[in-house]
Design a protein around this motif. Structure first.
Motif, PDB file in Angstrom:
ATOM      1  N   ALA B 550       0.778  -1.059  -0.174  1.00 26.30           N
ATOM      2  CA  ALA B 550       0.231  -0.428   0.058  1.00 26.30           C
ATOM      3  C   ALA B 550       0.621   1.182   0.008  1.00 26.30           C
ATOM      4  N   GLU B 551       1.946   1.123   1.084  1.00 26.02           N
ATOM      5  CA  GLU B 551       3.136   2.220   0.732  1.00 26.02           C
ATOM      6  C   GLU B 551       3.357   2.731  -0.998  1.00 26.02           C
ATOM      7  N   ASP B 552       3.741   1.913  -1.382  1.00 31.43           N
ATOM      8  CA  ASP B 552       4.595   1.528  -2.050  1.00 31.43           C
ATOM      9  C   ASP B 552       3.368   1.801  -3.803  1.00 31.43           C
ATOM     10  N   LEU B 553       2.728   1.370  -3.302  1.00 27.80           N
ATOM     11  CA  LEU B 553       1.282   2.233  -4.252  1.00 27.80           C
ATOM     12  C   LEU B 553       1.105   3.790  -3.881  1.00 27.80           C
ATOM     13  N   LEU B 554       0.986   4.056  -2.701  1.00 24.92           N
ATOM     14  CA  LEU B 554       1.194   5.441  -2.392  1.00 24.92           C
ATOM     15  C   LEU B 554       1.818   5.858  -3.308  1.00 24.92           C
ATOM     16  N   VAL B 555       3.254   6.050  -2.871  1.00 27.34           N
ATOM     17  CA  VAL B 555       4.537   6.937  -3.048  1.00 27.34           C
ATOM     18  C   VAL B 555       4.436   6.589  -4.482  1.00 27.34           C
ATOM     19  N   MET B 556       3.418   5.508  -5.502  1.00 26.77           N
ATOM     20  CA  MET B 556       4.266   5.913  -7.064  1.00 26.77           C
ATOM     21  C   MET B 556       2.532   6.791  -7.218  1.00 26.77           C
ATOM     22  N   ALA B 557       1.351   6.506  -6.711  1.00 26.29           N
ATOM     23  CA  ALA B 557       0.031   7.577  -7.278  1.00 26.29           C
ATOM     24  C   ALA B 557       0.952   8.556  -6.942  1.00 26.29           C
ATOM     25  N   GLN B 558       1.287   9.107  -5.738  1.00 26.19           N
ATOM     26  CA  GLN B 558       1.687  10.830  -5.207  1.00 26.19           C
ATOM     27  C   GLN B 558       2.667  11.219  -6.972  1.00 26.19           C
ATOM     28  N   ARG B 559       4.244  10.279  -7.063  1.00 25.19           N
ATOM     29  CA  ARG B 559       4.794  10.964  -8.181  1.00 25.19           C
ATOM     30  C   ARG B 559       3.140  11.196  -9.018  1.00 25.19           C
ATOM     31  N   ILE B 560       2.756  10.215 -10.075  1.00 26.66           N
ATOM     32  CA  ILE B 560       1.809  10.034 -10.935  1.00 26.66           C
ATOM     33  C   ILE B 560       0.651  11.603 -10.942  1.00 26.66           C
ATOM     34  N   LEU B 561       0.150  11.255  -9.562  1.00 25.54           N
ATOM     35  CA  LEU B 561      -1.382  12.239 -10.054  1.00 25.54           C
ATOM     36  C   LEU B 561      -1.164  13.306  -8.665  1.00 25.54           C
ATOM     37  N   ALA B 563       0.600  14.796  -4.614  1.00 22.80           N
ATOM     38  CA  ALA B 563       0.827  14.806  -3.237  1.00 22.80           C
ATOM     39  C   ALA B 563      -0.389  14.851  -2.783  1.00 22.80           C
ATOM     40  N   ASP B 564      -1.428  15.954  -2.820  1.00 26.41           N
ATOM     41  CA  ASP B 564      -2.595  16.420  -2.111  1.00 26.41           C
ATOM     42  C   ASP B 564      -3.578  15.179  -3.130  1.00 26.41           C
ATOM     43  N   GLN B 565      -3.563  15.096  -3.983  1.00 27.62           N
ATOM     44  CA  GLN B 565      -4.624  14.580  -4.969  1.00 27.62           C
ATOM     45  C   GLN B 565      -4.941  12.860  -4.166  1.00 27.62           C
ATOM     46  N   ALA B 566      -3.610  12.437  -4.565  1.00 24.48           N
ATOM     47  CA  ALA B 566      -3.306  10.953  -4.160  1.00 24.48           C
ATOM     48  C   ALA B 566      -3.334  10.851  -2.917  1.00 24.48           C
ATOM     49  N   GLN B 567      -3.015  11.479  -1.998  1.00 26.05           N
ATOM     50  CA  GLN B 567      -3.641  11.283  -0.444  1.00 26.05           C
ATOM     51  C   GLN B 567      -4.431  10.930  -0.043  1.00 26.05           C
ATOM     52  N   GLY B 568      -5.330  11.905  -0.741  1.00 24.25           N
ATOM     53  CA  GLY B 568      -6.648  12.385  -0.717  1.00 24.25           C
ATOM     54  C   GLY B 568      -7.694  11.192  -0.558  1.00 24.25           C
ATOM     55  N   LEU B 569      -7.447  10.291  -2.350  1.00 26.00           N
ATOM     56  CA  LEU B 569      -7.738   9.284  -2.777  1.00 26.00           C
ATOM     57  C   LEU B 569      -7.424   7.890  -1.457  1.00 26.00           C
ATOM     58  N   PRO B 588      -8.619  -5.739  -5.165  1.00 28.14           N
ATOM     59  CA  PRO B 588      -9.571  -5.626  -6.424  1.00 28.14           C
ATOM     60  C   PRO B 588      -9.649  -4.226  -6.288  1.00 28.14           C
ATOM     61  N   ASP B 589     -10.935  -4.033  -5.091  1.00 30.98           N
ATOM     62  CA  ASP B 589     -11.907  -3.040  -5.530  1.00 30.98           C
ATOM     63  C   ASP B 589     -10.945  -1.917  -6.193  1.00 30.98           C
ATOM     64  N   PHE B 590     -10.174  -1.438  -5.106  1.00 27.54           N
ATOM     65  CA  PHE B 590      -8.926  -0.264  -4.117  1.00 27.54           C
ATOM     66  C   PHE B 590      -8.547  -0.787  -6.119  1.00 27.54           C
ATOM     67  N   LEU B 591      -7.780  -1.448  -6.024  1.00 28.36           N
ATOM     68  CA  LEU B 591      -6.645  -1.448  -7.125  1.00 28.36           C
ATOM     69  C   LEU B 591      -6.864  -0.990  -8.491  1.00 28.36           C
ATOM     70  N   GLN B 592      -8.511  -1.498  -8.855  1.00 26.08           N
ATOM     71  CA  GLN B 592      -9.329  -1.342  -9.790  1.00 26.08           C
ATOM     72  C   GLN B 592      -9.385   0.560  -9.977  1.00 26.08           C
ATOM     73  N   ARG B 593      -9.698   0.813  -8.640  1.00 24.36           N
ATOM     74  CA  ARG B 593      -9.985   2.376  -8.754  1.00 24.36           C
ATOM     75  C   ARG B 593      -8.785   3.187  -9.060  1.00 24.36           C
ATOM     76  N   LEU B 594      -7.827   2.491  -8.614  1.00 18.11           N
ATOM     77  CA  LEU B 594      -6.893   3.405  -8.329  1.00 18.11           C
ATOM     78  C   LEU B 594      -5.908   3.424 -10.114  1.00 18.11           C
ATOM     79  N   GLU B 595      -6.411   2.003 -10.727  1.00 14.10           N
ATOM     80  CA  GLU B 595      -6.055   2.076 -11.638  1.00 14.10           C
ATOM     81  C   GLU B 595      -5.819   2.789 -13.038  1.00 14.10           C
ATOM     82  N   ARG B 596      -7.912   2.889 -12.471  1.00 12.49           N
ATOM     83  CA  ARG B 596      -8.951   3.896 -12.975  1.00 12.49           C
ATOM     84  C   ARG B 596      -8.390   5.702 -13.119  1.00 12.49           C
TER      85      ARG B 596
END
Lengths: 101, 896
Positions: B550-561, B563-569, B588-596
């Motif tokens: 989950a932490e790795d996912l957050l790090v990656m999501a922050q890089r792409i989206l 920081a604020d938006q990723a943390q909010g999500l 799986p649900d969360f991963l799918q949403r994140l992927e979208r």
């Protein structure tokens, strides 16, 4: 494959590693020869055959053990850095997939 | 006497123990606290499923029938292990880097994810393994019946079948529980592997115990035993070279291609370095397993009654000597051998069946259902469970069908020969980049067909599947097609015959098919990746469990989206899951949403690959990469379009800026000119007014004065008129209202007229003019008055502005590039660079020299005239002085 060409001569340690790899490659060939040898015997005694085959077997196990131990220590670490040995023309890497398509 | 019931109890306790071990191992693996689960020792012991009941019971029977030949079955794998650097190391590396789940998956992946090949290999594996599973069931029921007989219970044939059903059902339950517990990303089953490692120890110890009992308990030590061996009927055995070689080859090849061996050797491998231990430890295991086989057989033949089944000597020998405990141990050893093989084989086959047959079918039929990831998972698990049950049911059916009559060794060899047909496609695939899908498919089908025709179907005996007539005389009476004597070669051992022909045709078909066909792009990519696997992959050490996913996912999501938006999500998702903080469970649900969400920024395929890499710990497949590449290409195209547009914008802005500068400068000039022209107009006006007032007011002016004043007024009026004429002229020219009277004239005449009109030789300043009159002999079609006006202007400019003490003007005429070029070059200081761009503009005037006397309209008028005449006029820098170039179209150059 890419990057700087491999060095022509290697440090003593790497050279040893290469030769151990060569030995590990040759060992199964030797094993096959020894296992097929009884086919040339004329009317062997079963007990003699047993002693011979099990001796060969134990010998192969011992040599493999020694080689694998040495390889585990040196080769597995270094193989990614300097793999292509010019002296190793018959090796797996040299013989197989270097196709130019 | 061991009561039969006691045996059942011991057996159940043993099974319960195995369940417990598997369960604990699963728990430990889930908590990732059990390092020893991934030790080389466990790996080596898990390889021992090669030694099935066929080894445990069958080897002694084999030795009793054919002497030392049984060792070939163990020498083949020994050679493969000793040569681990050649093949196993590569297979394991490929298995890790490509996330191979089975032998069918390896073949299918290598040949461009070909599902056809996956199906072929899966079917072959099922057909080849079913007899082997039947063999295990048979050996377990036989061993039960041995105890039943010794316990004086009379067994009906129905009891044997009932035992087989119970054993099959129990194995199915165990396999389903521990083999399909989860869909591990890399198909690893810690519980099962640990259980079979324990079973491996049990069966080795059991066989060694029986052997030691035979050599030292029944015999008098090794030397006495060797003499007994030479005295026994076994020593009449003679080595048959054909069988010796082909059985060694067969066992070596089967070791690589058996689905269950591939499962434990490649798929369940946790660390490549375990191979360095298994390389010597597994041959040692095999050697120990075979060590006492001949002594047991010899003593068994000696002590047991003639009709005793040598396949069961391991059990019956201790029983006949009253060693109940040893017999019980031996029974557990045999039971372990049989069950571990069946469990792993069922797992391997069910993986293949569900991945290559059920899933493609399900995905094809229920297309819309695949969008829910939970669905797929459920279907896969269900498919695996059903496949396990189905495979065991098949084994049981074969057991019933074949009647359990044939010798164990014969079934084993038939099965081996079938699975070995995968070998050419496998080895060709990992060592030869030229191997193609069609080559592999034809090789597999041809080899398998020949195996079925020459060995498998005839093995049922005459008139069961094949009629006796076909077996004796060949189909339709064609003798050289006889199943067991193809091409008229009779007298060969059936196994040797089948191995020889199936491998020859398999390899030939594989090579020819590969040589004549052309691989697709995905196939070539996969081929390169597999063959050159050591160039592409790091030597991975162990499997990194994604604890911090989950932490790795957050790090990656922050890089792409951001920081604020990723943390909010993440926070919102965690809250929805009932957790505080920023780290939700990667459901799986969360991963799918994140992927979208990510897909909105980086594209769908890229997002999928990124999430997959973090969650699955997987390497990205070639198909993923191709999708990512096409997305990237689209983005690059879009950005290059943007870039082109921005370059265009920059160019336009530059042009605008230049135009603006020019306008500003012109405006300044215009202002300057206006003040100048008012000054110019005002000066004559002032004098006209002054002198006319004098004329009006002073009545007594002298006549000379009057006429002088009148002349002044007249002159000033003329000057005014000239100025106004110029302005008018320019405005007419600019508005295109001018009438040109084109006529053929001689250039020389025009120049002559201009030179004389410019008054070159008048005044104090004499201008020397150098002309090339020869070159001027050209007739041109032009308006001679207008052209001479231009020339006059240029020449008089030299007179006015040339500051040289001895002014010179060179007029050079020539034809260049089909156009007439006339240069006017003086020896003055020329025009400064910053002024060169404005000299042709109206109102431009470089100096305040009053001597110039013009209004700065001359060159502007010249340019307009020349443009009207279809030519151009420009300033040529770097000629040693001011240089003007007039270019005119040549109308009749040939008329000169």
């Amino acid at each position: 494959m890419k990057g700087k060409p491999p060095p022509l001569f290697l440090a003593r340690e790497n050279y040893r590693t290469r030769r151990i790899i060569d030995a590990a490659r040759l060992l199964p060939v030797l094993g096959v020869l020894l296992i097929f040898l009884p086919m040339l015997w004329s009317a062997p005694m079963t007990s003699t055959g047993m002693i011979y085959l099990f001796s060969v077997w134990i010998g192969l196990i011992a040599v493999t053990g020694v080689l694998a131990r040495k390889l585990d220590r040196s080769a597995m670490q270094t193989e990614n850095e300097d793999r292509a040995d010019p002296a190793l023309s018959g090796g797996v890497q040299a013989r197989t997939g270097r196709e130019s398509d | 006497m061991v009561s039969f019931n006691l045996l059942i109890v011991v057996c159940l306790i043993y099974v319960a123990l195995l369940f417990l071990i598997a369960f604990v191992a699963e728990r430990r693996a889930a908590a990732s606290t059990a390092g020893w689960l991934r030790s080389p020792l466990v790996y080596t012991l898990s390889l021992s499923i090669y030694c099935t009941a066929w080894t445990f019971y069958g080897a002694v029977g084999y030795a009793a029938r054919s002497g030392l030949e049984y060792v070939t079955i163990y020498l083949g794998p020994t050679i493969v292990m000793v040569g681990w650097w050649w093949i196993l190391r590569k297979l394991v590396r490929i298995g890790r880097s490509q996330r191979i789940t089975s032998v069918a998956d390896l073949i299918s992946s290598r040949y461009g994810k070909s599902n056809l090949l996956g199906v072929i290999v899966t079917l072959m594996a099922v057909i080849g393994t079913t007899p082997y599973i039947a063999l295990q069931l048979q050996s377990v029921t036989l061993s039960f019946s041995v105890f039943a007989r010794s316990g004086q219970n009379e067994w009906a044939p129905g009891d044997i079948n009932a035992t087989a059903i119970w054993v099959a059902a129990g194995l199915a339950v165990f396999t389903i529980i521990f083999g399909t517990r989860n869909l591990d990303a890399n198909e690893r089953h810690h519980g099962v592997v640990t259980a079979i490692a324990v079973e491996a120890v049990v069966k080795l110890l059991a066989l060694l115990a029986v052997g030691l009992f035979v050599v030292w308990g029944l015999g008098a030590g090794p030397s006495e035993m060797l003499q007994r061996i030479d005295a026994s009927p076994i020593s009449e055995w003679a080595l048959r070279p054909g069988r010796w070689v082909s059985l060694t080859f067969l066992s070596a090849a089967a070791f690589l291609t058996l689905p269950r061996m591939f499962q434990v050797m490649v798929v369940e491998n946790a660390d490549e370095r375990h191979l360095t231990v298994a390389a010597w430890a597994f041959p040692l295991y095999l050697m120990l397993m075979s060590l006492f086989v001949v002594p047991i057989a010899v003593v068994g033949l000696d002590l047991m009654p003639k009709e005793a089944n040598p396949d069961l000597f391991v059990l019956t020998l201790p029983l006949s000597q009253g060693r109940q405990g040893l017999a019980m141990f031996a029974f557990l050893g045999g039971f372990s051998s049989a069950t571990s093989m069946v469990i792993v084989a069922a797992i391997a086959l069910s993986t293949m069946v569900s991945n290559h047959i059920v899933m493609p079918l399900w995905l094809a039929t229920a297309r819309q259902g695949a969008t829910k990831s939970g669905d797929v998972r459920r279907v896969v698990l269900l498919a695996r469970r059903l496949s396990i049950a189905g495979i065991l049911a098949l084994g049981y059916a074969y057991f019933r069908f074949s009647g359990g009559g044939a010798a164990l060794a014969a079934i084993g060899l038939i099965s081996f020969t079938g699975v070995v047909q995968v070998l050419p496609a496998m080895l060709g695939g990992i060592f030869w980049r030229g191997a193609t899908r069609w080559g592999a498919a034809t090789g597999l089908l041809v080899g398998f067909g020949l195996w079925a025709y020459t060995l498998f179907l005839p093995s049922f005996g005459g008139d069961v599947v094949m009629s006796q007539a076909v077996l004796d005389n060949g189909p339709w009476g064609v003798g050289w097609l006889r199943p067991q004597a193809l091409f008229g070669i009779s007298g060969l051992d059936p196994v040797v015959h089948a191995v020889l022909w199936s491998m020859v045709f398999n390899v030939s078909a594989f090579c020819i098919g590969s040589l004549v066909s052309f691989p697709g792009p995905l196939e070539r990519l996969q081929g390169a990746q597999v063959v050159n696997v050591f160039d592409h992959s790091e030597s991975a050490r162990g499997w990194v469990q994604g604890a911090a996913e989950a932490e790795d996912l957050l790090v990656m999501a922050q890089r792409i989206l951001g920081a604020d938006q990723a943390q909010g999500l993440f926070q919102a998702e965690a809250a929805a899951q009932g957790k505080a903080g920023y780290l939700p469970d990667p459901s799986p649900d969360f991963l799918q949403r994140l992927e979208r969400e990510l897909a909105g920024s980086v594209g769908g395929a890229t997002a999928h690959a990124m999430v997959g890499q973090i969650v699955g710990g997987a390497s990205v497949s070639v198909a993923d990469l191709m999708a990512v590449a096409s997305e990237t290409a689209q983005m690059m195209e879009y950005s290059s379009q943007l870039e082109a547009k921005s370059v265009e914008l920059a160019r336009t802005a530059r042009q605008l800026r230049e135009a603006n500068e020019k306008l500003t400068e012109l405006s300044v000039q215009k202002d300057a000119f206006l003040s100048q022209i008012s000054h110019e107009l005002r000066t004559p006006m002032t004098s006209i007014r002054a002198f006319s007032e004098i004329l009006c007011n002073e009545a007594d002016l002298a006549a000379p004065d009057r006429s002088r004043y009148s002349a002044i007024i007249h002159d000033e009026t003329i000057r005014l008129t000239r100025l106004l004429d110029d302005l008018l002229d320019l405005s007419v020219l600019e508005n295109g209202q001018v009438e040109l009277t084109l006529e053929p004239v001689w250039l020389k005449d025009v120049l002559d007229r201009a030179v004389s009109a410019a008054g070159v030789n008048e005044g104090e300043c004499r201008l020397a003019i150098y002309r090339d009159t020869g070159a001027e002999k050209l007739e041109i079609m032009t308006d001679s008055d207008r052209l001479s006006q231009v020339f006059i202007n240029l020449i008089s400019n030299v007179r006015k502005y040339c500051t040289a003490p001895r002014p010179e003007l060179h007029i050079k005429t020539r034809i260049r590039g089909g156009r007439l070029v006339i240069d006017f070059i003086d020896n003055g200081t020329g025009i400064p660079e910053k002024s060169q761009s404005v000299i042709f503009e109206k109102f431009s005037r470089l100096s305040d020299q009053r001597a110039a006397g013009g209004a700065g309209l001359g060159l502007a008028i010249c340019r307009e005239i020349i443009n009207r005449l279809g030519g151009s006029i420009s300033y040529v820098p770097g000629q040693g002085g001011a240089a003007f170039r007039v270019i005119l179209p040549v109308w009749q150059a040939d008329a000169a």
